[in-house]
Enzyme design. Structure first.
Site, mmCIF file in Angstrom:
data_model
loop_
_atom_site.group_PDB
_atom_site.id
_atom_site.type_symbol
_atom_site.label_atom_id
_atom_site.label_comp_id
_atom_site.label_asym_id
_atom_site.label_seq_id
_atom_site.Cartn_x
_atom_site.Cartn_y
_atom_site.Cartn_z
ATOM 1 N N LYS A 21 0.836 -1.210 0.000
ATOM 2 C CA LYS A 21 0.000 0.000 0.000
ATOM 3 C C LYS A 21 0.873 1.263 0.000
ATOM 4 C CE LYS A 21 -1.685 1.658 4.060
ATOM 5 N NZ LYS A 21 -1.412 3.079 4.341
ATOM 6 N N ASN A 22 1.878 1.297 0.867
ATOM 7 C CA ASN A 22 2.636 2.537 1.011
ATOM 8 C C ASN A 22 3.646 2.753 -0.113
ATOM 9 O OD1 ASN A 22 1.117 3.127 3.193
ATOM 10 N ND2 ASN A 22 2.658 2.595 4.726
ATOM 11 N N CYS B 56 -4.467 13.045 12.864
ATOM 12 C CA CYS B 56 -5.242 11.819 12.742
ATOM 13 C C CYS B 56 -5.089 11.042 14.029
ATOM 14 C CB CYS B 56 -4.859 11.015 11.512
ATOM 15 S SG CYS B 56 -3.346 10.143 11.676
ATOM 16 N N ARG C 24 0.246 14.990 12.761
ATOM 17 C CA ARG C 24 1.040 14.633 11.573
ATOM 18 C C ARG C 24 1.241 15.864 10.692
ATOM 19 N NH1 ARG C 24 -1.112 9.040 9.174
ATOM 20 N NH2 ARG C 24 0.895 9.089 8.104
ATOM 21 N N ASP D 210 4.601 0.827 11.919
ATOM 22 C CA ASP D 210 3.388 0.178 11.402
ATOM 23 C C ASP D 210 3.255 -1.276 11.856
ATOM 24 O OD1 ASP D 210 2.715 2.533 10.183
ATOM 25 O OD2 ASP D 210 3.454 1.966 8.206
ATOM 26 N N ARG E 118 -8.557 -0.453 4.685
ATOM 27 C CA ARG E 118 -7.699 0.548 4.048
ATOM 28 C C ARG E 118 -6.339 -0.050 3.692
ATOM 29 N NH1 ARG E 118 -6.646 5.508 7.276
ATOM 30 N NH2 ARG E 118 -5.469 5.795 5.363
HETATM 31 N N1 EPU Z 1 6.800 14.632 10.429
HETATM 32 C C1 EPU Z 1 7.027 15.956 10.714
HETATM 33 N N2 EPU Z 1 6.885 16.852 9.699
HETATM 34 C C2 EPU Z 1 6.558 16.484 8.430
HETATM 35 C C3 EPU Z 1 6.331 15.111 8.151
HETATM 36 C C4 EPU Z 1 6.460 14.212 9.185
HETATM 37 O O1 EPU Z 1 7.330 16.318 11.847
HETATM 38 O O2 EPU Z 1 6.461 17.339 7.553
HETATM 39 C C5 EPU Z 1 6.937 13.647 11.507
HETATM 40 C C6 EPU Z 1 5.656 12.834 11.730
HETATM 41 O O3 EPU Z 1 4.742 13.520 12.549
HETATM 42 C C7 EPU Z 1 6.213 11.573 12.348
HETATM 43 C C8 EPU Z 1 7.540 11.397 11.618
HETATM 44 O O4 EPU Z 1 7.874 12.684 11.101
HETATM 45 O O5 EPU Z 1 6.481 11.804 13.716
HETATM 46 C C9 EPU Z 1 7.519 10.402 10.486
HETATM 47 O O6 EPU Z 1 6.412 10.640 9.645
HETATM 48 P P1 EPU Z 1 6.442 10.376 8.083
HETATM 49 O O7 EPU Z 1 6.355 11.667 7.370
HETATM 50 O O8 EPU Z 1 7.610 9.500 7.755
HETATM 51 O O9 EPU Z 1 5.086 9.591 7.852
HETATM 52 P P2 EPU Z 1 4.255 9.620 6.511
HETATM 53 O O10 EPU Z 1 5.195 9.713 5.393
HETATM 54 O O11 EPU Z 1 3.158 10.613 6.601
HETATM 55 C C10 EPU Z 1 4.292 7.048 6.069
HETATM 56 C C11 EPU Z 1 3.291 5.920 5.997
HETATM 57 C C12 EPU Z 1 2.745 5.631 7.377
HETATM 58 C C13 EPU Z 1 3.924 5.252 8.282
HETATM 59 C C14 EPU Z 1 4.960 6.392 8.284
HETATM 60 C C15 EPU Z 1 6.204 6.070 9.090
HETATM 61 C C16 EPU Z 1 2.344 6.149 3.789
HETATM 62 C C17 EPU Z 1 1.159 6.395 2.948
HETATM 63 N N3 EPU Z 1 2.202 6.294 5.097
HETATM 64 O O12 EPU Z 1 3.584 8.169 6.549
HETATM 65 O O13 EPU Z 1 1.901 4.486 7.233
HETATM 66 O O14 EPU Z 1 3.467 5.027 9.593
HETATM 67 O O15 EPU Z 1 5.366 6.678 6.930
HETATM 68 O O16 EPU Z 1 6.840 4.948 8.587
HETATM 69 O O17 EPU Z 1 3.390 5.773 3.285
HETATM 70 C C18 EPU Z 1 0.128 3.048 7.760
HETATM 71 O O18 EPU Z 1 0.369 2.442 6.709
HETATM 72 O O19 EPU Z 1 -0.651 2.585 8.643
HETATM 73 C C19 EPU Z 1 0.782 4.347 8.017
HETATM 74 C C20 EPU Z 1 0.354 5.216 8.913
#
Ligand code: EPU
Length: 422
Positions: free
Chosen positions: A22-23, A116, A121, A309, A401
């Site tokens: 998915k990701n 969320c 986030r 995850d 999802r």
């Molecule tokens: N963060 C910031 N600022 C930003 C972006 C992120 O502070 O601009 C922080 C977040 O709050 C968090 C950390 O950085 O504390 C890591 O977040 P990240 O940006 O890596 O998460 P994401 O890219 O939004 C993806 C996956 C998530 C998974 C995370 C961490 C997708 C679609 N989503 O989210 O997947 O938990 O990376 O590995 O790729 C799931 O599949 O259930 C899911 C939530």
């Protein structure tokens, strides 16, 4: 609304096939916007989030369809620049269209995704990266408005945040940089396998990306990208969930096929410490539980550390592991919505800041429980497999999802599990 009903205590034996990630597929579908002609994405899981991304692409003026496990995306020349609230609010990964649309159109408006249930986030790193590439960004009326009047240009971008690197911020900057003038260096880039897959997709489209999979990614901008064909990698989180399932039940013996064992080193290491017997081959992991489990200490970290995850699923395992396990969440310090539901099944988990102290017990007792997010739902299903009696997991739309027919896959392994209407 559906619920999942599980009669716990059954053996799990046999083989299970893992679906596409998915990701990986969500950012790849967004990346297809960068191409001037059609892309075909294969091994796509049939998930609610994939259908939400298809809807979003259509709203953006793209022809997008899923046939079997292949998604066809034809961006055309009439792209629209606005990703609306009604779609972005249902799926945070919608934010992935920010980079590609900015790259293609030099302007974009994406609804702010907001917080969320797994915690705050923010998207500050996405915006910082795109600003470094020359975008002017404002936040107005709940929307991010980005505009690059002179086009994007390559730059040095540092993407480290307080919780480490960001997966989707790295994806957005990498995608936008493919069409920028000059070379971009993304430092403190995330190196998750899903980003490597995205970079490989982009390179097949004609992008010039190097260093993906490391913390320094180099993107040399090109004038245009073409459509391509690509099969997405297996879902390491789904694979990991089945590996935990094989360990959480007594006498589990499961062969997880169509997975990449190299993407799950951190989990396999912890499951081995917990007492599982793990054997690996190319694209296959066999996992057996034999005897008592041992408590573990787990800390979630960016890849190649233990994935956030799989934190909830690992906690389900800790609840049936005699002794005290400690699980610390470093990516989303508040991602513990499953704790109170697991406690309803008879175990004792105490939260201390961003750590959960789990007092494991011999037998969980089945109970009605409520899913709060995708991975928490998976943890409740795993707990239900191990529990005595009946567990009903409500609000399983969260599960849909991210897991393709999980109840059918587990049922084929011998679990007594079925989906019912509420
Ligand atoms: N963060 C910031 N600022 C930003 C972006 C992120 O502070 O601009 C922080 C977040 O709050 C968090 C950390 O950085 O504390 C890591 O977040 P990240 O940006 O890596 O998460 P994401 O890219 O939004 C993806 C996956 C998530 C998974 C995370 C961490 C997708 C679609 N989503 O989210 O997947 O938990 O990376 O590995 O790729 C799931 O599949 O259930 C899911 C939530």
């Amino acid at each position: 609304m559906d619920k999942i009903v599980i009669h716990g205590g059954k053996k799990l034996r046999g083989e299970v096939l893992v679906s596409g990630a998915k990701n990986a597929v969500l950012p790849i579908m967004a990346a297809a916007l960068l191409g001037e002609d059609t892309s075909y994405i294969e091994n796509v899981p049939n998930l609610k989030d994939v259908h939400t991304m298809i809807k979003l692409l259509r709203v953006l003026g793209v022809k997008a369809n899923m046939v079997g496990h292949t998604v066809e995306i034809k961006p055309g020349n009439n792209l629209k620049a606005v990703a609306p609230y009604n779609l972005v609010s249902t799926m945070r990964a919608s934010v992935c269209v920010l980079g590609p649309l900015l790259g293609r159109l030099n302007k974009v408006e994406v609804s702010l995704p907001g917080g969320c249930v797994i915690g705050s986030r923010p998207i500050d790193l996405h915006l910082k990266g795109l600003e470094a590439l020359g975008a002017q960004i404002t936040i107005e009326h709940g929307y991010v408005r980005a505009h690059a009047p002179k086009g994007l240009r390559g730059a040095d971008v540092y993407l480290g945040g307080n919780f480490g690197s960001s997966v989707l911020a790295t994806a957005n900057v990498m995608m936008a940089a493919t069409l920028a003038r000059g070379t971009t260096y993304v430092e403190n880039a995330a190196c998750e396998p899903e980003l490597v897959d995205l970079a490989e997709f982009l390179n097949k489209m004609g992008a010039k990306i190097k260093g993906h999979g490391s913390h320094l990614i180099q993107v040399e901008g090109v004038k245009k990208l073409r459509g391509t064909r690509h099969a997405v990698i297996p879902d390491r989180i789904e694979a990991g969930t089945f590996m935990v399932a094989a360990t959480v039940v007594r006498n589990g013996d499961v062969v997880v096929r169509n997975c990449n064992p190299d993407h799950n080193h951190a989990l396999i290491d912890k499951l081995t410490q917990a007492g599982a017997i793990v054997t690996k081959a190319k694209n296959v992991v066999r996992i057996r539980r034999n005897g008592l489990l041992h408590p573990v200490e787990v800390t979630t970290l960016p890849y190649p550390g233990f994935p956030t995850d799989l934190q909830a699923q690992m906690m389900a395992l800790a609840t049936v592991t005699p002794g005290i396990s400690v699980i610390t969440e470093k990516i989303y310090p508040d991602r513990f919505m499953h704790v109170s539901e697991l406690n309803r099944m008879g175990c004792k988990i105490f939260l201390e800041g961003s750590s959960a102290i789990v007092h494991g017990i011999k037998h969980l007792s089945g109970a009605p429980v409520m899913a709060s997010d995708l991975r928490a739902s998976a943890a409740l299903v795993l707990a239900g497999l191990a529990a005595e009696g009946v567990t009903e997991v409500h609000r399983v739309y969260h599960l849909d999802r991210g897991y393709e027919r999980i109840e059918e896959k587990l049922s084929r392994l011998g679990a007594s599990i079925k989906r019912e209407k509420e």
